[in-house]
Design a protein around this motif. Structure first.
Motif, PDB file in Angstrom:
ATOM      1  N   GLU A  62      72.534  39.694 100.113  1.00 45.66           N
ATOM      2  CA  GLU A  62      73.826  39.777 100.797  1.00 45.66           C
ATOM      3  C   GLU A  62      74.627  38.493 100.617  1.00 45.66           C
ATOM      4  OE1 GLU A  62      72.815  40.668 104.782  1.00 45.66           O
ATOM      5  OE2 GLU A  62      72.439  42.820 104.414  1.00 45.66           O
ATOM      6  N   SER A  63      73.919  37.365 100.547  1.00 44.07           N
ATOM      7  CA  SER A  63      74.624  36.089 100.339  1.00 44.07           C
ATOM      8  C   SER A  63      75.238  36.004  98.948  1.00 44.07           C
ATOM      9  CB  SER A  63      73.665  34.921 100.557  1.00 44.07           C
ATOM     10  OG  SER A  63      72.656  34.915  99.550  1.00 44.07           O
ATOM     11  N   LEU A  64      74.723  36.829  98.009  1.00 50.97           N
ATOM     12  CA  LEU A  64      75.279  36.865  96.655  1.00 50.97           C
ATOM     13  C   LEU A  64      76.315  37.962  96.496  1.00 50.97           C
ATOM     14  CD1 LEU A  64      71.988  36.319  94.614  1.00 50.97           C
ATOM     15  CD2 LEU A  64      73.796  34.645  95.085  1.00 50.97           C
ATOM     16  N   ALA A  65      76.764  38.540  97.605  1.00 51.88           N
ATOM     17  CA  ALA A  65      77.842  39.535  97.645  1.00 51.88           C
ATOM     18  C   ALA A  65      77.449  40.871  97.020  1.00 51.88           C
ATOM     19  CB  ALA A  65      79.101  38.985  96.974  1.00 51.88           C
ATOM     20  N   PHE A  66      76.171  41.212  97.032  1.00 53.02           N
ATOM     21  CA  PHE A  66      75.746  42.533  96.599  1.00 53.02           C
ATOM     22  C   PHE A  66      76.017  43.546  97.713  1.00 53.02           C
ATOM     23  CE2 PHE A  66      73.087  40.073  93.667  1.00 53.02           C
ATOM     24  CZ  PHE A  66      73.229  40.795  92.499  1.00 53.02           C
ATOM     25  N   THR A  67      76.395  44.743  97.321  1.00 51.76           N
ATOM     26  CA  THR A  67      76.553  45.807  98.301  1.00 51.76           C
ATOM     27  C   THR A  67      75.180  46.328  98.719  1.00 51.76           C
ATOM     28  OG1 THR A  67      76.672  47.551  96.620  1.00 51.76           O
ATOM     29  CG2 THR A  67      78.742  46.471  97.232  1.00 51.76           C
ATOM     30  N   ARG A  68      75.153  47.117  99.796  1.00 47.91           N
ATOM     31  CA  ARG A  68      73.871  47.634 100.272  1.00 47.91           C
ATOM     32  C   ARG A  68      73.223  48.543  99.228  1.00 47.91           C
ATOM     33  NH1 ARG A  68      70.940  48.251 104.869  1.00 47.91           N
ATOM     34  NH2 ARG A  68      69.714  50.180 105.057  1.00 47.91           N
ATOM     35  N   ARG A  69      74.034  49.343  98.554  1.00 45.42           N
ATOM     36  CA  ARG A  69      73.490  50.225  97.520  1.00 45.42           C
ATOM     37  C   ARG A  69      72.911  49.424  96.370  1.00 45.42           C
ATOM     38  NH1 ARG A  69      77.223  55.019  95.387  1.00 45.42           N
ATOM     39  NH2 ARG A  69      76.875  55.582  97.577  1.00 45.42           N
ATOM     40  N   GLN A  70      73.604  48.387  95.943  1.00 41.75           N
ATOM     41  CA  GLN A  70      73.092  47.550  94.864  1.00 41.75           C
ATOM     42  C   GLN A  70      71.805  46.837  95.267  1.00 41.75           C
ATOM     43  OE1 GLN A  70      76.568  45.102  94.223  1.00 41.75           O
ATOM     44  NE2 GLN A  70      77.238  46.303  92.450  1.00 41.75           N
ATOM     45  N   ILE A  71      71.757  46.373  96.512  1.00 45.37           N
ATOM     46  CA  ILE A  71      70.546  45.700  96.980  1.00 45.37           C
ATOM     47  C   ILE A  71      69.363  46.657  96.950  1.00 45.37           C
ATOM     48  CG2 ILE A  71      69.465  44.604  98.975  1.00 45.37           C
ATOM     49  CD1 ILE A  71      72.236  43.580  99.784  1.00 45.37           C
ATOM     50  N   LEU A  72      69.605  47.888  97.417  1.00 48.70           N
ATOM     51  CA  LEU A  72      68.505  48.853  97.512  1.00 48.70           C
ATOM     52  C   LEU A  72      67.996  49.252  96.140  1.00 48.70           C
ATOM     53  CD1 LEU A  72      66.842  50.564  99.478  1.00 48.70           C
ATOM     54  CD2 LEU A  72      68.566  52.353  99.249  1.00 48.70           C
ATOM     55  N   TRP A  73      68.904  49.590  95.215  1.00 40.84           N
ATOM     56  CA  TRP A  73      68.498  50.143  93.921  1.00 40.84           C
ATOM     57  C   TRP A  73      68.125  49.079  92.904  1.00 40.84           C
ATOM     58  CZ3 TRP A  73      67.293  55.064  93.204  1.00 40.84           C
ATOM     59  CH2 TRP A  73      67.788  56.002  94.125  1.00 40.84           C
ATOM     60  N   ARG A  74      68.727  47.906  92.977  1.00 38.83           N
ATOM     61  CA  ARG A  74      68.487  46.887  91.957  1.00 38.83           C
ATOM     62  C   ARG A  74      67.489  45.809  92.383  1.00 38.83           C
ATOM     63  NH1 ARG A  74      74.505  45.525  89.400  1.00 38.83           N
ATOM     64  NH2 ARG A  74      75.064  47.681  88.832  1.00 38.83           N
ATOM     65  N   ILE A  75      67.302  45.628  93.675  1.00 36.77           N
ATOM     66  CA  ILE A  75      66.462  44.521  94.127  1.00 36.77           C
ATOM     67  C   ILE A  75      65.253  45.016  94.914  1.00 36.77           C
ATOM     68  CG2 ILE A  75      66.401  42.429  95.541  1.00 36.77           C
ATOM     69  CD1 ILE A  75      69.402  42.084  94.919  1.00 36.77           C
ATOM     70  N   ILE A  76      65.471  45.878  95.886  1.00 36.22           N
ATOM     71  CA  ILE A  76      64.397  46.261  96.805  1.00 36.22           C
ATOM     72  C   ILE A  76      63.465  47.298  96.175  1.00 36.22           C
ATOM     73  CG2 ILE A  76      63.856  47.183  99.068  1.00 36.22           C
ATOM     74  CD1 ILE A  76      65.166  44.414  99.069  1.00 36.22           C
TER      75      ILE A  76
END
Length: 289
Positions: A191-205
């Motif tokens: 979130e500190s890198l300005a990722f959206t929730r969808r991007q965080i879920l699919w690309r990181i988590i």
């Protein structure tokens, strides 16, 4: 007695008349036996004994022995077993796709969507699989009409769909638990890198959750593979159904019961046991602290 001495006889004198052969001692290896038996080997021997021993005990005469019956019908029975495996694979595929979406829906910020997904998950997780199978078999029509064309729905397709429902619920819970197990610092950093929730879920988590989800996912598949024999109750021609038909075709001889059903037991054991061992190995390898 002449011919016997305190020392062993030489090999060249062992054949003289009047002399007794002496058994020379042999040396035991200090390193222990080269082959070490494990508990699984004992279970395999018990499974083989359940198939072979009745054949030896009851065989003979003009009637085919149980072992001959098992060998003669083995190709047909293995075809039925392959059908069990196909049903389990298709049910796992459908359930995994639907369960992944359902698990992500339980993590949604919207209260209505997350509550609805949670309710569906709990219903299908806590209902007996056989009850779900009966519901699908009797509530889903025998054919559907699509663009004026009648598409038949055979029993094995409905059974596959019925087995995919508990898979969906269990996979959804696996996805939810894996995502919740990721430290919150991962979310905060993204979130500190300005990722959206969808991007965080699919690309990181979710990429981090793959190794966490794999062992329980394989456990669910092993359960589904063993549960496919329940399809015989609703008329699907799989291994257990073919085993009963072979037993009836051979006159229902009592001595054939243990070899035929022991062969089915052995097939499922040899298929599911390696999955169990691989799951345990992956759990140790992907252990998270």
């Amino acid at each position: 007695m002449s011919g016997l001495h305190e020392d062993a006889l030489p090999a060249r004198d062992a054949g003289r008349p009047g002399d007794l052969a002496v058994l020379l001692p042999f040396a035991l290896s200090r390193n222990g036996p080269a082959v070490r038996l494990r508990p699984v080997h004992g279970w395999l021997l018990c499974g083989l004994a359940a198939v072979v021993l009745p054949a030896w005990a009851q065989g003979g005469g003009a009637v085919s022995s149980p072992l001959e019956v098992v060998i003669r019908w083995a190709p047909l029975l293995l075809t039925g077993f392959a059908f069990n495996v196909a049903i389990s694979l298709m049910a796992m595929l459908l359930g995994t796709v639907a369960g992944t979406g359902l698990g992500i829906a339980m993590l949604a910020e919207g209260r209505i969507l997350s509550r609805a997904a949670w309710t569906v998950t709990q219903v299908f997780r806590n209902v007996p699989w056989l009850v779900l199978l009966f519901f699908v078999m009797f509530l889903v029509p025998f054919q559907v009409t699509v663009f004026g064309m009648r598409v038949p729905l055979p029993d094995w397709i409905k059974a596959t769909f019925g087995f995919s429902l508990p898979v969906m619920a269990n996979v959804a819970e696996i996805v939810r638990g894996a995502v919740r197990s990721v430290p919150t610092t991962q979310w905060e950093a993204a979130e500190s890198l300005a990722f959206t929730r969808r991007q965080i879920l699919w690309r990181i988590i979710l990429p981090q959750c793959a190794k966490r989800m794999l062992p329980p996912w394989m456990n669910v598949y092993a359960l589904i593979a063993m549960a496919t024999v329940q399809a015989s109750i609703v008329g699907v021609t799989e291994m257990l159904t073919l085993t009963a038909q072979v037993h009836a075709a051979e006159g229902g001889r009592p001595e054939l019961f243990a070899p035929l059903y022991g062969f089915a037991l052995l097939c499922f054991f040899l298929y599911c046991y390696p999955i169990d061992r691989l799951t345990a190995r992956l759990e140790r390898r992907f252990e998270t602290r």
